[in-house]
Design a protein around this motif. Structure first.
Motif, PDB file in Angstrom:
ATOM      1  N   LEU A   1       2.429   5.699  -3.683  1.00 29.27           N
ATOM      2  CA  LEU A   1       1.554   6.072  -4.797  1.00 29.27           C
ATOM      3  C   LEU A   1       0.722   4.882  -5.250  1.00 29.27           C
ATOM      4  N   VAL A   2       1.332   3.700  -5.269  1.00 27.30           N
ATOM      5  CA  VAL A   2       0.581   2.485  -5.597  1.00 27.30           C
ATOM      6  C   VAL A   2      -0.521   2.265  -4.566  1.00 27.30           C
ATOM      7  N   ALA A   3      -0.172   2.412  -3.281  1.00 22.98           N
ATOM      8  CA  ALA A   3      -1.158   2.222  -2.216  1.00 22.98           C
ATOM      9  C   ALA A   3      -2.296   3.235  -2.326  1.00 22.98           C
TER      10      ALA A   3
ATOM     11  N   PRO B   1       1.246  -4.632  -9.027  1.00 21.55           N
ATOM     12  CA  PRO B   1       1.295  -5.831  -8.183  1.00 21.55           C
ATOM     13  C   PRO B   1       2.721  -6.335  -7.963  1.00 21.55           C
ATOM     14  N   GLY B   2       3.523  -6.323  -9.025  1.00 23.92           N
ATOM     15  CA  GLY B   2       4.888  -6.822  -8.912  1.00 23.92           C
ATOM     16  C   GLY B   2       5.758  -5.962  -8.017  1.00 23.92           C
TER      17      GLY B   2
ATOM     18  N   LEU C   1      -0.723  -5.430  -0.197  1.00 25.87           N
ATOM     19  CA  LEU C   1      -0.840  -4.406  -1.233  1.00 25.87           C
ATOM     20  C   LEU C   1      -0.786  -5.040  -2.611  1.00 25.87           C
ATOM     21  N   ALA C   2       0.058  -6.043  -2.780  1.00 26.19           N
ATOM     22  CA  ALA C   2       0.147  -6.722  -4.073  1.00 26.19           C
ATOM     23  C   ALA C   2      -1.190  -7.345  -4.458  1.00 26.19           C
TER      24      ALA C   2
ATOM     25  N   ALA D   1      -6.207  -6.790  -7.728  1.00 27.84           N
ATOM     26  CA  ALA D   1      -7.660  -6.679  -7.869  1.00 27.84           C
ATOM     27  C   ALA D   1      -8.040  -5.434  -8.659  1.00 27.84           C
ATOM     28  N   VAL D   2      -7.370  -4.304  -8.379  1.00 29.46           N
ATOM     29  CA  VAL D   2      -7.637  -3.080  -9.131  1.00 29.46           C
ATOM     30  C   VAL D   2      -7.172  -3.230 -10.574  1.00 29.46           C
ATOM     31  N   ALA D   3      -6.028  -3.864 -10.758  1.00 28.59           N
ATOM     32  CA  ALA D   3      -5.495  -4.065 -12.108  1.00 28.59           C
ATOM     33  C   ALA D   3      -6.456  -4.873 -12.971  1.00 28.59           C
TER      34      ALA D   3
END
Length: 241
Positions: free
Chosen positions: A58-60, A88-89, A99-100, A105-107
């Motif tokens: 889901l994060v990806a 990220p964490g 991915l982190a 970058a999105v965060a």
């Protein structure tokens, strides 16, 4: 400015008017709003309940959905907090450094609605008119994770016709906490009762907040009591004219 809207699960499934109000508000301020169709749940529920590995897809997906956006706005302090502080964490802890980095970058370009209005656009008076007595509940994630402070209140004070009254013990949790309300129902109900008592003392006819989840919890209790108090998301008040 082109703004990518992260709608969130609850808004998409249960409170679509919050998403519509967010779009109305941003377009009224002169910005183009896009809604990436690939977006799904951000995975906060999985992470909070101990299923962080299961949240990685889901994060990806979230990162992929919003990678090309200039700025991302969401009407949820809870989801914004997850994107900024958990994504990220979580990826890093499970060994996915690529991915982190992408999640970071999105965060960095993701904002809760009140943050975006005040900090990025530099506006507090959004041209709203809402002639009702209103009290504001600062949700836990917006308050403690994001640190939005008085940004929502500054926006509300600029609304024409509003009678904004302070909520006693405003910073006390309402007891929802996502799955907390399911796993600890008795404690959650007691916390909700305290919050509803505080709302009743204000004489407000509307309770507002920046998270649909907390409003769903408190609003359910207020409805069962037939209190006459309705709940509206901050975006819905700011979009009113």
């Amino acid at each position: 400015m082109k703004v990518a809207l992260f709608v969130t699960c609850l808004v998409d499934g249960l409170f679509p008017d919050v998403g519509k109000a967010t779009v109305t508000l941003l377009e009224r301020l002169g910005h183009e709003v896009v809604v990436p169709e690939k977006q799904t749940c951000c995975g906060q529920m999985h992470i909070n309940t101990g299923y962080a590995r299961q949240a990685l897809p889901l994060v990806a997906n979230h990162v992929d959905a919003f990678a090309d956006a200039d700025v991302v706005v969401t009407p949820s302090g809870s989801c914004a907090g997850s994107i900024r502080h958990q994504h990220p964490g979580t990826a890093r802890e499970h060994g996915d450094t690529a991915l982190a980095d992408a999640a970071r970058a999105v965060a960095a370009k993701t904002y809760e609605l009140s943050e975006f209005l005040t900090d990025v656009l530099g506006v507090e008076d959004v041209g709203a008119h809402f002639p009702h007595r209103v009290t504001y509940h600062p949700t836990c994630h917006s308050l403690r994770v994001l640190g939005v402070g008085d940004r929502p209140l500054r926006l509300l004070r600029a609304v024409r016709g509003i009678d904004l009254v302070a909520l006693p013990d405003a910073e006390t949790c309402c007891g929802f906490g996502g799955t907390f309300a399911l796993k600890n129902a008795d404690t959650s109900t007691a916390m909700l009762a305290d919050k509803m008592t505080a709302v009743a003392t204000t004489g407000a006819r509307v309770l507002t907040a920046g998270d649909s989840s907390c409003l769903m919890h408190i609003g359910g209790g207020l409805t069962r009591l037939r209190s006459g108090v309705r709940t509206l998301h901050l975006a819905e008040i700011l979009a009113a004219t």
